[in-house]
Design an enzyme around this catalytic site. Structure first.
Site, mmCIF file in Angstrom:
data_model
loop_
_atom_site.group_PDB
_atom_site.id
_atom_site.type_symbol
_atom_site.label_atom_id
_atom_site.label_comp_id
_atom_site.label_asym_id
_atom_site.label_seq_id
_atom_site.Cartn_x
_atom_site.Cartn_y
_atom_site.Cartn_z
ATOM 1 N NE ARG A 149 -3.811 -1.885 1.132
ATOM 2 C CZ ARG A 149 -4.929 -2.216 0.543
ATOM 3 N NH1 ARG A 149 -5.311 -1.488 -0.358
ATOM 4 N NH2 ARG A 149 -5.519 -3.320 0.745
ATOM 5 C CG ASN A 158 9.673 0.103 -0.853
ATOM 6 O OD1 ASN A 158 9.322 -0.988 -0.419
ATOM 7 N ND2 ASN A 158 9.145 0.339 -1.731
ATOM 8 C CG HIS A 204 10.817 -1.608 -6.623
ATOM 9 N ND1 HIS A 204 9.083 -1.936 -6.327
ATOM 10 C CD2 HIS A 204 10.988 -1.677 -8.046
ATOM 11 C CE1 HIS A 204 8.759 -1.933 -7.630
ATOM 12 N NE2 HIS A 204 9.753 -1.727 -8.688
ATOM 13 C CB SER A 234 16.068 -0.981 -6.240
ATOM 14 O OG SER A 234 16.512 -0.942 -7.701
ATOM 15 C CG ASP A 289 8.383 1.806 -5.870
ATOM 16 O OD1 ASP A 289 8.513 1.642 -4.815
ATOM 17 O OD2 ASP A 289 7.657 1.152 -6.652
HETATM 18 C C1 GAR Z 1 9.194 -8.303 -2.481
HETATM 19 O O1 GAR Z 1 10.138 -8.778 -3.787
HETATM 20 C C2 GAR Z 1 9.182 -6.777 -2.606
HETATM 21 O O2 GAR Z 1 10.219 -6.063 -3.191
HETATM 22 C C3 GAR Z 1 7.972 -6.499 -3.199
HETATM 23 O O3 GAR Z 1 7.088 -7.499 -2.715
HETATM 24 C C4 GAR Z 1 8.002 -8.599 -2.356
HETATM 25 C C5 GAR Z 1 7.539 -9.149 -1.045
HETATM 26 O O4 GAR Z 1 7.865 -10.367 -0.823
HETATM 27 N N1 GAR Z 1 7.560 -5.118 -3.039
HETATM 28 C C6 GAR Z 1 7.003 -4.362 -4.059
HETATM 29 O O5 GAR Z 1 6.981 -4.734 -5.213
HETATM 30 C C7 GAR Z 1 6.899 -3.007 -3.553
HETATM 31 N N2 GAR Z 1 6.569 -2.245 -4.793
HETATM 32 P P1 GAR Z 1 7.866 -11.090 0.702
HETATM 33 O O6 GAR Z 1 6.654 -10.622 1.179
HETATM 34 O O7 GAR Z 1 7.950 -12.421 0.215
HETATM 35 O O8 GAR Z 1 9.260 -10.663 1.245
#
Ligand code: GAR
Length: 200
Positions: free
Chosen positions: A90, A106, A108, A135, A144
């Site tokens: 979110r 964060n 990404h 990143s 981002d």
């Molecule tokens: C991760 O790859 C994170 O970078 C991405 O969600 C995944 C969470 O994985 N976040 C985004 O895309 C944010 N824009 P996880 O819950 O297994 O750690």
């Protein structure tokens, strides 16, 4: 010792990697709380490591701002030095970002500024690129778009689908995240200076 609150929405595999890193005695940060906007499966990792969790369900609030206010109250109760968004899907309201900036980072799954947003892996595949990346950034008011603290390229292989590519990116994300948090804790990364430099 740097204290860290982590926000998640999903499986929390990157959270788990950070929990494991932080359980090694000479790692200079510890996780004090894990929060989420929904009943995230990743809470199980926090519970396994004995870390308190807090849930601020997005759907129970009338607006992003109201949700963000409650999330801010819950976060502040833990007085973390750093907030890590690790799969928090979110957008945070502007006043919450303002409250924690620049001590909010964060992860990404793309080589920003390429492929920002909620579908970084899918968008890279759709674009037909031969390499994407991972990143770690400082959160700002955009999507981002904050200063990049660390990033690394990851190849896209023939036959990759979103799941296989994401699974190749995640170990890189984890390594970058653990290293960035360590460098913030030791002072090797100065978030305030990084944010200042980006705004000039
Ligand atoms: C991760 O790859 C994170 O970078 C991405 O969600 C995944 C969470 O994985 N976040 C985004 O895309 C944010 N824009 P996880 O819950 O297994 O750690």
């Amino acid at each position: 010792m740097l204290t860290v609150a982590v926000l998640i929405s999903g499986a929390g595999s990157n959270l788990r990697a950070l929990l494991e890193a932080a359980s090694v005695p000479d790692y200079p940060a510890r996780i004090v709380a894990v929060g989420a906007d929904r009943e995230a499966a990743g809470f199980a990792h926090a519970e396994e490591f004995g870390i308190p969790t807090f849930l601020v369900p997005f759907r129970q609030f009338g607006s992003r701002e109201e949700w963000g206010r409650e999330l801010g109250v819950q976060l502040a109760a833990w007085e973390p030095d750093l907030v890590v968004l690790s799969g928090m899907m979110r957008l945070l309201p502007a006043d919450l970002v303002e409250r924690w900036a620049p001590r909010i980072i964060n992860t990404h799954p793309a080589y920003l500024p390429e492929f920002p947003g909620a579908h970084g892996v899918r968008d890279a595949l759709a674009a037909g690129v031969t390499q994407t990346g991972a990143s770690v950034i400082v959160v700002d008011h955009g999507v981002d778009s904050g200063p990049i603290l660390a990033q690394e390229r990851v190849p896209v292989l023939p036959g990759d689908d979103e799941a296989s590519l994401h699974e190749r990116i995640k170990p890189v994300e984890r390594r970058l995240l653990i290293d960035v948090v360590r460098r913030i804790a030791t002072g090797d990364i100065d978030l305030a200076a990084t944010a200042d430099a980006a705004s000039n």
